[in-house]
Design a protein around this motif. Sequence first.
Motif, PDB file in Angstrom:
ATOM      1  N   ALA A  41      20.896 -17.683  -9.099  1.00 44.23           N
ATOM      2  CA  ALA A  41      20.633 -19.117  -9.328  1.00 44.23           C
ATOM      3  C   ALA A  41      21.939 -19.925  -9.309  1.00 44.23           C
ATOM      4  CB  ALA A  41      19.906 -19.312 -10.652  1.00 44.23           C
ATOM      5  N   THR A  42      22.978 -19.365  -9.920  1.00 43.09           N
ATOM      6  CA  THR A  42      24.268 -20.064  -9.976  1.00 43.09           C
ATOM      7  C   THR A  42      24.884 -20.149  -8.586  1.00 43.09           C
ATOM      8  OG1 THR A  42      24.607 -19.332 -12.221  1.00 43.09           O
ATOM      9  CG2 THR A  42      26.562 -20.005 -11.025  1.00 43.09           C
ATOM     10  N   VAL A  43      24.786 -19.053  -7.834  1.00 47.95           N
ATOM     11  CA  VAL A  43      25.348 -19.051  -6.478  1.00 47.95           C
ATOM     12  C   VAL A  43      24.587 -20.062  -5.609  1.00 47.95           C
ATOM     13  CG1 VAL A  43      25.759 -17.666  -4.420  1.00 47.95           C
ATOM     14  CG2 VAL A  43      26.216 -16.703  -6.680  1.00 47.95           C
ATOM     15  N   LEU A  44      23.280 -20.074  -5.738  1.00 47.64           N
ATOM     16  CA  LEU A  44      22.459 -21.027  -4.962  1.00 47.64           C
ATOM     17  C   LEU A  44      22.876 -22.470  -5.265  1.00 47.64           C
ATOM     18  CD1 LEU A  44      20.047 -21.702  -3.151  1.00 47.64           C
ATOM     19  CD2 LEU A  44      18.562 -21.501  -5.157  1.00 47.64           C
ATOM     20  N   ARG A  45      23.083 -22.754  -6.555  1.00 45.74           N
ATOM     21  CA  ARG A  45      23.478 -24.105  -6.956  1.00 45.74           C
ATOM     22  C   ARG A  45      24.819 -24.488  -6.321  1.00 45.74           C
ATOM     23  NH1 ARG A  45      26.709 -25.372 -11.021  1.00 45.74           N
ATOM     24  NH2 ARG A  45      26.529 -23.363 -12.059  1.00 45.74           N
ATOM     25  N   LEU A  71      31.664 -22.212   4.445  1.00 41.58           N
ATOM     26  CA  LEU A  71      30.883 -22.836   3.361  1.00 41.58           C
ATOM     27  C   LEU A  71      30.727 -21.878   2.181  1.00 41.58           C
ATOM     28  CD1 LEU A  71      28.361 -24.721   5.621  1.00 41.58           C
ATOM     29  CD2 LEU A  71      29.816 -25.810   3.902  1.00 41.58           C
ATOM     30  N   ALA A  72      30.587 -20.585   2.486  1.00 45.84           N
ATOM     31  CA  ALA A  72      30.473 -19.591   1.412  1.00 45.84           C
ATOM     32  C   ALA A  72      31.776 -19.545   0.615  1.00 45.84           C
ATOM     33  CB  ALA A  72      30.157 -18.215   1.996  1.00 45.84           C
ATOM     34  N   ARG A  73      32.895 -19.610   1.330  1.00 49.28           N
ATOM     35  CA  ARG A  73      34.185 -19.589   0.620  1.00 49.28           C
ATOM     36  C   ARG A  73      34.357 -20.851  -0.224  1.00 49.28           C
ATOM     37  NH1 ARG A  73      36.081 -17.336   5.296  1.00 49.28           N
ATOM     38  NH2 ARG A  73      36.987 -19.299   6.014  1.00 49.28           N
ATOM     39  N   ARG A  74      33.909 -21.965   0.325  1.00 53.02           N
ATOM     40  CA  ARG A  74      33.999 -23.217  -0.429  1.00 53.02           C
ATOM     41  C   ARG A  74      33.131 -23.144  -1.699  1.00 53.02           C
ATOM     42  NH1 ARG A  74      36.868 -26.761  -2.645  1.00 53.02           N
ATOM     43  NH2 ARG A  74      35.774 -28.694  -3.125  1.00 53.02           N
ATOM     44  N   ALA A  75      31.942 -22.558  -1.553  1.00 49.33           N
ATOM     45  CA  ALA A  75      31.053 -22.405  -2.722  1.00 49.33           C
ATOM     46  C   ALA A  75      31.735 -21.544  -3.779  1.00 49.33           C
ATOM     47  CB  ALA A  75      29.724 -21.785  -2.304  1.00 49.33           C
ATOM     48  N   THR A  76      32.403 -20.466  -3.342  1.00 48.31           N
ATOM     49  CA  THR A  76      33.097 -19.594  -4.292  1.00 48.31           C
ATOM     50  C   THR A  76      34.189 -20.369  -5.028  1.00 48.31           C
ATOM     51  OG1 THR A  76      32.737 -17.806  -2.746  1.00 48.31           O
ATOM     52  CG2 THR A  76      34.253 -17.372  -4.534  1.00 48.31           C
ATOM     53  N   SER A  77      34.947 -21.180  -4.282  1.00 45.75           N
ATOM     54  CA  SER A  77      36.034 -21.875  -4.991  1.00 45.75           C
ATOM     55  C   SER A  77      35.481 -22.966  -5.911  1.00 45.75           C
ATOM     56  CB  SER A  77      37.099 -22.399  -4.023  1.00 45.75           C
ATOM     57  OG  SER A  77      36.533 -23.311  -3.135  1.00 45.75           O
ATOM     58  N   LEU A  78      34.363 -23.588  -5.547  1.00 44.52           N
ATOM     59  CA  LEU A  78      33.736 -24.555  -6.472  1.00 44.52           C
ATOM     60  C   LEU A  78      33.340 -23.854  -7.768  1.00 44.52           C
ATOM     61  CD1 LEU A  78      31.399 -26.707  -4.152  1.00 44.52           C
ATOM     62  CD2 LEU A  78      33.495 -27.448  -5.304  1.00 44.52           C
ATOM     63  N   LEU A  79      32.816 -22.635  -7.613  1.00 44.75           N
ATOM     64  CA  LEU A  79      32.378 -21.868  -8.779  1.00 44.75           C
ATOM     65  C   LEU A  79      33.576 -21.493  -9.659  1.00 44.75           C
ATOM     66  CD1 LEU A  79      29.735 -20.824  -9.835  1.00 44.75           C
ATOM     67  CD2 LEU A  79      30.095 -18.706  -8.589  1.00 44.75           C
ATOM     68  N   ALA A  81      36.290 -23.106  -9.939  1.00 44.56           N
ATOM     69  CA  ALA A  81      36.886 -24.295 -10.561  1.00 44.56           C
ATOM     70  C   ALA A  81      36.085 -24.758 -11.782  1.00 44.56           C
ATOM     71  CB  ALA A  81      36.977 -25.423  -9.539  1.00 44.56           C
ATOM     72  N   GLU A  82      34.858 -24.206 -11.930  1.00 42.42           N
ATOM     73  CA  GLU A  82      34.045 -24.604 -13.093  1.00 42.42           C
ATOM     74  C   GLU A  82      34.619 -23.968 -14.340  1.00 42.42           C
ATOM     75  OE1 GLU A  82      29.973 -23.553 -12.601  1.00 42.42           O
ATOM     76  OE2 GLU A  82      29.647 -25.059 -11.048  1.00 42.42           O
ATOM     77  N   ARG A  83      34.898 -24.786 -15.338  1.00 45.54           N
ATOM     78  CA  ARG A  83      35.464 -24.243 -16.570  1.00 45.54           C
ATOM     79  C   ARG A  83      34.559 -24.607 -17.739  1.00 45.54           C
ATOM     80  NH1 ARG A  83      40.982 -26.969 -15.514  1.00 45.54           N
ATOM     81  NH2 ARG A  83      42.031 -25.541 -14.123  1.00 45.54           N
TER      82      ARG A  83
END
Length: 480
Positions: A41-45, A71-79, A81-83
């Motif tokens: 769910a978190t990855v999908l978001r 886009l997958a790499r961008r999603a990983t870095s967004l994740l 960056a979440e603190r």
Amino acid sequence: MSSAEGARPVVSHPAFRRLPPVHEVLQQPELAGVRAARGRATVLRTVRAALAEARELLARGEAPPVDPSSLARRATSLLMAERPSLRPVINASGVLLHTGLGRAPLAEEAVRAVAAVARGYCNLEFDLARNERGQRTAGVAELLARLTGAEAATVVNNNAGATVLSLRALASGREVIVSRGQLVEIGGSFRLPEIFEVSGAKLREVGTTNRTRLSDYERAIGPDTAALLRVHTSNYRIVGFTEDVPIAGLCALARERGIQAIDDVGSGALRPGQPPHISGEPTIAEGLAAGADLVLASGDKLLGGPQCGLIIGSHEAVTRVERDPLMRALRVDKLTLAALEATLRLALDPDLASRRIPLWAFLSASADSLGARSATLAERFRSELALDATVEATHAFLGGGSVPAEALPSSGVRVAPPCSAANLNEGEWAALLRSGDPPVVPRVHRGSVLIDLRAVPESNDVHLFEAVRRAADWARTGSP
Ligand SMILES: *Cc1c(COP(=O)(O)O)cnc(C)c1O
């Protein structure tokens, strides 16, 4: 967040057709690890967030990478960056009990005690020997009694709660007399007249702002009077032509007239010298020795423990408090009790406490030792980071509604933004330090940024240095 998985956006831009569907990004091998760790769910978001971001850039005519792997790499870095919203910070403000920064840090012993009971079950309200219901606060009550000489004690959520509860339990529907010089407001929301309204006790003001005499209290006592209350003027001082009644005088009068005496000492110093290097604060032991029926204090001010409100006094008064139905609404949880008990155990040995309770250790550090640490840091800022940094003798403050006037000699480093980022003003430089990892909260003082070491444990100096290094890099390159 925009369109749902698979659904077409309502307003379709021709460039959007280049975007892959969500499921294709989700299948990228780059995301396998984070999916296992954080869940689908978190990855999908975050994949949706990466797609929404790309869509926005395309709509503006830009050309972000839109292949599934990017886009997958961008999603990983967004994740990444979440603190969490609640994060540890380095308090370089020189304010030891900074309410905005969570007041007192806990001793390592208290942290371990919290972890030990947090992980599983504990005998919170269970008498293991008798196999019957136990008393939640029995352990800390016994320690508080030993430390202060009291007959009895209990603990609630904070000192505001302790005040409401005590007024309610001892004086609901009746009058409590307070000097006009002591109608405090603490931290914007603890305003004594409002606390009275909530408690159901009636506030009876006597004296004037600057002078209140014993005779003022004497004259105000009537058949409706339940108690005399002394409130420590924690965050202000009345100076000049002043007079107030010492707690011993108030207690003697209360005893003579058969009413209660309540002493809100606020800061929670146990007795003179505990914690060390504090003078002029009323202490719990002195309030009790003077004969107060109840002494009220915060657990996370000078005691250096967790947030809680200590209610300490005679067996009779504490029992009345504990029997009040509001007690249930204000009671503390097992984590608070574990931290408080560990802190109180340390306080049994004041020498040990001065080394192990962070607040006591901050108060005990010599200005010389802080100066030596400042010199080391300033030298590293200059030689390794090419920053303009100078050691400065400073003044630290207790804060948190304690000892407003008293400044503690301290030491720090005045550090300018990197010269290649000379367009940065002191506010922006401080903001960069605050948004670092870990965030550093400095003082902005006389047009520049000052890092005060009084409230920084020595073990944090390395993290402080690295945080400043990252902020300086950020200032120079314009990106974190
Ligand atoms: C700080 C303080 C309070 C409020 O205590 P909290 O623990 O913050 O609720 C009440 N009375 C006095 C005198 C104080 O100094």
